[in-house]
Write a protein that holds these residues in place. Structure first.
Motif, PDB file in Angstrom:
ATOM      1  N   UNK A 283       0.826  -1.212   0.000  1.00 55.42           N
ATOM      2  CA  UNK A 283       0.000   0.000   0.000  1.00 55.42           C
ATOM      3  C   UNK A 283       0.857   1.258   0.000  1.00 55.42           C
ATOM      4  N   UNK A 284       2.143   1.126   0.333  1.00 58.55           N
ATOM      5  CA  UNK A 284       3.046   2.287   0.404  1.00 58.55           C
ATOM      6  C   UNK A 284       4.020   2.314  -0.763  1.00 58.55           C
ATOM      7  N   UNK A 285       3.682   1.618  -1.845  1.00 59.55           N
ATOM      8  CA  UNK A 285       4.595   1.487  -2.964  1.00 59.55           C
ATOM      9  C   UNK A 285       5.024   2.803  -3.589  1.00 59.55           C
ATOM     10  N   UNK A 286       4.247   3.850  -3.371  1.00 55.66           N
ATOM     11  CA  UNK A 286       4.597   5.156  -3.941  1.00 55.66           C
ATOM     12  C   UNK A 286       5.647   5.890  -3.106  1.00 55.66           C
ATOM     13  N   UNK A 287       5.935   5.376  -1.916  1.00 49.37           N
ATOM     14  CA  UNK A 287       6.911   6.003  -1.030  1.00 49.37           C
ATOM     15  C   UNK A 287       8.315   5.469  -1.298  1.00 49.37           C
ATOM     16  N   UNK A 288       9.315   6.161  -0.800  1.00 48.10           N
ATOM     17  CA  UNK A 288      10.689   5.695  -0.932  1.00 48.10           C
ATOM     18  C   UNK A 288      10.939   4.552   0.057  1.00 48.10           C
ATOM     19  N   UNK A 289      11.954   3.712  -0.179  1.00 47.98           N
ATOM     20  CA  UNK A 289      12.271   2.657   0.787  1.00 47.98           C
ATOM     21  C   UNK A 289      12.517   3.186   2.200  1.00 47.98           C
ATOM     22  N   UNK A 290      13.152   4.344   2.308  1.00 49.29           N
ATOM     23  CA  UNK A 290      13.375   4.925   3.634  1.00 49.29           C
ATOM     24  C   UNK A 290      12.056   5.275   4.316  1.00 49.29           C
ATOM     25  N   UNK A 291      11.136   5.869   3.576  1.00 49.40           N
ATOM     26  CA  UNK A 291       9.838   6.231   4.151  1.00 49.40           C
ATOM     27  C   UNK A 291       9.044   4.991   4.542  1.00 49.40           C
ATOM     28  N   UNK A 292       9.155   3.930   3.737  1.00 49.31           N
ATOM     29  CA  UNK A 292       8.445   2.686   4.066  1.00 49.31           C
ATOM     30  C   UNK A 292       9.021   2.077   5.336  1.00 49.31           C
ATOM     31  N   UNK A 293      10.351   2.033   5.437  1.00 54.80           N
ATOM     32  CA  UNK A 293      10.983   1.472   6.634  1.00 54.80           C
ATOM     33  C   UNK A 293      10.587   2.255   7.873  1.00 54.80           C
ATOM     34  N   UNK A 294      10.568   3.589   7.770  1.00 57.13           N
ATOM     35  CA  UNK A 294      10.184   4.423   8.906  1.00 57.13           C
ATOM     36  C   UNK A 294       8.730   4.185   9.291  1.00 57.13           C
ATOM     37  N   UNK A 295       7.870   4.008   8.301  1.00 57.61           N
ATOM     38  CA  UNK A 295       6.457   3.745   8.578  1.00 57.61           C
ATOM     39  C   UNK A 295       6.274   2.424   9.315  1.00 57.61           C
ATOM     40  N   UNK A 296       7.003   1.385   8.903  1.00 54.84           N
ATOM     41  CA  UNK A 296       6.899   0.088   9.570  1.00 54.84           C
ATOM     42  C   UNK A 296       7.322   0.187  11.035  1.00 54.84           C
ATOM     43  N   UNK A 297       8.428   0.868  11.274  1.00 54.84           N
ATOM     44  CA  UNK A 297       8.946   0.997  12.636  1.00 54.84           C
ATOM     45  C   UNK A 297       8.002   1.828  13.492  1.00 54.84           C
ATOM     46  N   UNK A 298       7.559   2.943  12.962  1.00 52.00           N
ATOM     47  CA  UNK A 298       6.646   3.807  13.717  1.00 52.00           C
ATOM     48  C   UNK A 298       5.335   3.083  14.033  1.00 52.00           C
ATOM     49  N   UNK A 299       4.800   2.363  13.055  1.00 54.19           N
ATOM     50  CA  UNK A 299       3.525   1.679  13.242  1.00 54.19           C
ATOM     51  C   UNK A 299       3.650   0.558  14.276  1.00 54.19           C
ATOM     52  N   UNK A 300       4.780  -0.137  14.269  1.00 54.49           N
ATOM     53  CA  UNK A 300       4.994  -1.190  15.263  1.00 54.49           C
ATOM     54  C   UNK A 300       5.102  -0.585  16.665  1.00 54.49           C
TER      55      UNK A 300
END
Length: 317
Positions: A283-300
């Motif tokens: 669902x976050x494919x439009x974001x950069x890998x860095x933004x995706x990684x940050x989202x995963x960590x923040x959400x966890x």
């Protein structure tokens, strides 16, 4: 996974399971087992339930170490722990076999415990040791068996070099070589693709398959831990706890395209399933890998994880 083994003339074959996966296994000259995926994609099937994880973009105020290294986006966060013990690796080197140069791309997440000495050691030495073992096993030709042995030996050598120093670490490592994606995993960090394919298996002491090996080494399992202390069935280091097995489980598939490769520590999977993480990344494919990684960590973290949190994301075009 429920394996079906057939012994025939000194070789093992994994036939089709009830889930439709196909594997084969041959014994090589070193006595190891070589897993070669057939044309059917190879992966682990987990019966885990979804956790409290809900995907959220990381706000600018989120004080995590999120950055980009080459093609990978990484995010580390100390979370609710007093110290940060996770490390990562993004690296590349060349492998020369029979006059041909093969580029090797290497990614890793290392979840330390009992301190950060082991995770830092593996981060600093994995490329060197793996380069050595690849050059040894692939001296005459590049084969799946040679690469499999190189990965296995690298983890064992790292464990031996680390010795009896205090602390240990998990290691989930992804390597891209000759249009194949290899994953070597020891411990309970995890490597997946954003289509939901899990390429590593969590090594838990409560799993009967791992428990048998633990007990054969003279240890015991109590309170879900080896010798009532170590919460993973395999690790690099931890040799003061007992004779801990560092050998990784290894998988290989043809290099996938148009997907994301995700490596993360168990702090994320304490509150999320593979399915949830894969869906969040898609669902976050439009974001950069860095933004995706940050989202995963923040959400966890928002989902209540109490561990250190680390994620590494690579876009495979």
């Amino acid at each position: 996974i429920r394996w079906i083994f057939i012994f025939w003339k000194g070789k093992f074959f994994h036939e089709r399971t009830p889930f439709g996966w196909i594997f084969s296994c041959q014994k090589n000259s070193r006595g190891y087992a070589l897993f070669i995926p057939s044309s059917t994609t190879f992966g682990y099937i987990s019966a885990e339930s979804d956790g409290a994880f809900l995907p959220h973009p990381a706000p600018p105020s989120f004080q995590a170490n999120a950055h980009t290294e080459g093609e990978a986006g990484i995010c580390h966060y100390i979370g609710r722990r007093p110290t940060m013990e996770d490390e990562h690796l993004v690296s590349s080197f060349d492998l020369l076999v029979e006059g041909k140069t093969y580029p090797v791309r290497l990614f890793g997440i290392f979840d330390g415990h009992g301190g950060s000495a082991a995770s830092q050691f593996v981060k600093s030495n994995l490329e060197r040791v793996l380069s050595q073992t690849l050059n040894e096993t692939c001296a005459s030709t590049l084969t799946d068996e040679a690469v499999w042995n190189a990965l296995k030996l690298a983890f064992v050598c790292l464990d031996k070099e680390f010795g009896t120093r205090v602390s240990g670490t998990t290691a989930t490592v992804a390597m891209i070589l000759d249009n194949k994606l290899w994953v070597a995993n020891t411990g309970d960090s995890r490597t997946i693709l954003d289509n939901g394919l899990q390429l590593s298996e969590d090594a838990k002491p409560t799993d009967i398959r791992y428990r048998r090996g633990i007990e054969k080494r003279g240890c015991f399992v109590a309170f879900g831990r080896i010798n009532a202390r170590l919460a993973v069935a395999r690790a690099i280091g931890d040799n003061l706890i007992g004779p801990i097995n560092a050998r990784p489980k290894i998988t290989a598939i043809p290099l996938p395209k148009d997907t994301h490769l995700i490596l993360a520590c168990d702090g994320i999977y304490d509150v999320a399933s593979t399915r949830q993480i894969a869906a969040a990344v898609q669902a976050s494919g439009h974001l950069s890998p860095q933004e995706i990684a940050a989202s995963l960590v923040y959400s966890a973290y928002q989902a209540g994880s109490t561990d250190n949190l680390s994620a590494l994301v690579v876009r495979l075009p």
